[in-house]
Design a protein around this motif. Structure first.
Motif, PDB file in Angstrom:
ATOM      1  N   MET A   1       0.955  -6.353 -18.368  1.00 58.67           N
ATOM      2  CA  MET A   1       2.102  -5.668 -17.826  1.00 58.67           C
ATOM      3  C   MET A   1       1.756  -5.223 -16.425  1.00 58.67           C
ATOM      4  O   MET A   1       0.618  -4.930 -16.114  1.00 58.67           O
ATOM      5  CB  MET A   1       2.448  -4.474 -18.710  1.00 58.67           C
ATOM      6  N   ASN A   2       2.752  -5.165 -15.604  1.00 53.06           N
ATOM      7  CA  ASN A   2       2.567  -4.824 -14.220  1.00 53.06           C
ATOM      8  C   ASN A   2       3.798  -4.076 -13.748  1.00 53.06           C
ATOM      9  O   ASN A   2       4.910  -4.425 -14.119  1.00 53.06           O
ATOM     10  CB  ASN A   2       2.373  -6.115 -13.435  1.00 53.06           C
ATOM     11  N   ILE A   3       3.612  -3.062 -12.953  1.00 56.97           N
ATOM     12  CA  ILE A   3       4.739  -2.359 -12.359  1.00 56.97           C
ATOM     13  C   ILE A   3       4.561  -2.429 -10.858  1.00 56.97           C
ATOM     14  O   ILE A   3       3.497  -2.138 -10.330  1.00 56.97           O
ATOM     15  CB  ILE A   3       4.815  -0.905 -12.844  1.00 56.97           C
ATOM     16  N   THR A   4       5.614  -2.820 -10.156  1.00 59.77           N
ATOM     17  CA  THR A   4       5.550  -2.981  -8.719  1.00 59.77           C
ATOM     18  C   THR A   4       6.839  -2.484  -8.089  1.00 59.77           C
ATOM     19  O   THR A   4       7.856  -2.365  -8.756  1.00 59.77           O
ATOM     20  CB  THR A   4       5.293  -4.462  -8.358  1.00 59.77           C
ATOM     21  N   ARG A   5       6.817  -2.214  -6.802  1.00 57.35           N
ATOM     22  CA  ARG A   5       8.006  -1.752  -6.092  1.00 57.35           C
ATOM     23  C   ARG A   5       8.696  -2.895  -5.346  1.00 57.35           C
ATOM     24  O   ARG A   5       9.561  -2.652  -4.522  1.00 57.35           O
ATOM     25  CB  ARG A   5       7.640  -0.635  -5.115  1.00 57.35           C
ATOM     26  N   ILE A   6       8.327  -4.111  -5.624  1.00 62.10           N
ATOM     27  CA  ILE A   6       8.986  -5.262  -5.016  1.00 62.10           C
ATOM     28  C   ILE A   6      10.398  -5.353  -5.579  1.00 62.10           C
ATOM     29  O   ILE A   6      10.589  -5.147  -6.769  1.00 62.10           O
ATOM     30  CB  ILE A   6       8.201  -6.549  -5.335  1.00 62.10           C
ATOM     31  N   PRO A   7      11.414  -5.630  -4.754  1.00 61.92           N
ATOM     32  CA  PRO A   7      12.774  -5.762  -5.285  1.00 61.92           C
ATOM     33  C   PRO A   7      12.839  -6.814  -6.402  1.00 61.92           C
ATOM     34  O   PRO A   7      12.102  -7.804  -6.387  1.00 61.92           O
ATOM     35  CB  PRO A   7      13.593  -6.196  -4.066  1.00 61.92           C
ATOM     36  N   PHE A   8      13.729  -6.584  -7.345  1.00 67.01           N
ATOM     37  CA  PHE A   8      13.843  -7.428  -8.532  1.00 67.01           C
ATOM     38  C   PHE A   8      13.968  -8.909  -8.165  1.00 67.01           C
ATOM     39  O   PHE A   8      13.262  -9.752  -8.706  1.00 67.01           O
ATOM     40  CB  PHE A   8      15.055  -6.984  -9.361  1.00 67.01           C
ATOM     41  N   GLY A   9      14.874  -9.249  -7.261  1.00 64.11           N
ATOM     42  CA  GLY A   9      15.081 -10.651  -6.870  1.00 64.11           C
ATOM     43  C   GLY A   9      13.840 -11.280  -6.266  1.00 64.11           C
ATOM     44  O   GLY A   9      13.521 -12.441  -6.530  1.00 64.11           O
ATOM     45  N   ASP A  10      13.122 -10.505  -5.438  1.00 63.34           N
ATOM     46  CA  ASP A  10      11.890 -11.016  -4.831  1.00 63.34           C
ATOM     47  C   ASP A  10      10.808 -11.246  -5.882  1.00 63.34           C
ATOM     48  O   ASP A  10      10.080 -12.237  -5.842  1.00 63.34           O
ATOM     49  CB  ASP A  10      11.365 -10.054  -3.765  1.00 63.34           C
ATOM     50  N   ALA A  11      10.703 -10.327  -6.830  1.00 61.89           N
ATOM     51  CA  ALA A  11       9.701 -10.478  -7.900  1.00 61.89           C
ATOM     52  C   ALA A  11      10.012 -11.724  -8.727  1.00 61.89           C
ATOM     53  O   ALA A  11       9.114 -12.498  -9.067  1.00 61.89           O
ATOM     54  CB  ALA A  11       9.675  -9.238  -8.792  1.00 61.89           C
TER      55      ALA A  11
END
Length: 195
Positions: A1-11
């Protein structure tokens, strides 16, 4: 699992690119449900090795990414699905780190070692505990070999002790929700020995 602040579409787009770069063929692309799946040929099994990435937008603008590897129609006894999921995730991390990422995105803990989902079933563990709990079969299934051996020793001392403990654990597994079971038994941090 990973949590990031990258926008959903970019991820989502970055994970698609990562899967393709490690040789995957995209099978499922569903941004609405947050599901992305790619397949690989494995031996004579045409496109039987699958890696699924699930994305979930959190309330604070972060995106949770869970990557799982498995076979479509067979058990993963060799760990190939897990290794492919780690390979895809590492490629995803490399792509995110090399950017450019739109806006003021932060990597958060994306560079941390990803936990691996072991695909252990809650129902299977509960049934093993109920029917073979006296010999610790459920503990061996969950990877708790030490506790499993304690069950075997308890069987030698007094057979009813292991059986009662197995029934109690079966009740606990049946009453546990899936997320708690996953958190406790399925997610393991990847170490060099596991790869």
């Amino acid at each position: 699992m990973n949590i990031t602040r990258i926008p959903f579409g970019d991820a989502f787009a970055t994970m698609t690119k990562a899967m393709q770069e490690v040789g995957g063929r995209i099978k499922v692309t569903d941004p609405a449900s947050g599901t992305l799946e790619a397949s690989w040929r494995y031996g004579i099994n045409m496109f039987g090795l699958r890696v699924t990435a699930r994305f979930r937008a959190l309330d604070d603008g972060q995106v949770e990414v869970i990557v799982k590897g498995r076979f479509k129609d067979a058990f993963d006894t060799t760990g190939a699905g897990r290794r492919k999921a780690v390979e895809v995730f590492q490629r995803y991390v490399a792509l995110v780190a090399s950017g450019p990422v739109s806006g003021d995105a932060q990597l958060g803990d994306v560079l941390a070692t990803p936990p691996i989902h072991r695909h252990l079933g809650k129902t299977e563990a509960a049934l093993l505990a109920l029917f073979l709990g006296g010999v610790g079969a459920h503990r061996f299934y969950l990877g708790s070999w030490g506790i499993g051996l304690v069950y075997v020793l308890a069987l030698a001392v007094h057979p009813a002790l292991g059986a009662l403990a197995g029934v109690a654990e079966a009740i606990r597994f049946f009453s546990m929700n899936g997320a708690n079971f996953d958190r406790q038994y399925n997610y393991r941090i990847a170490t060099p020995l596991m790869l």
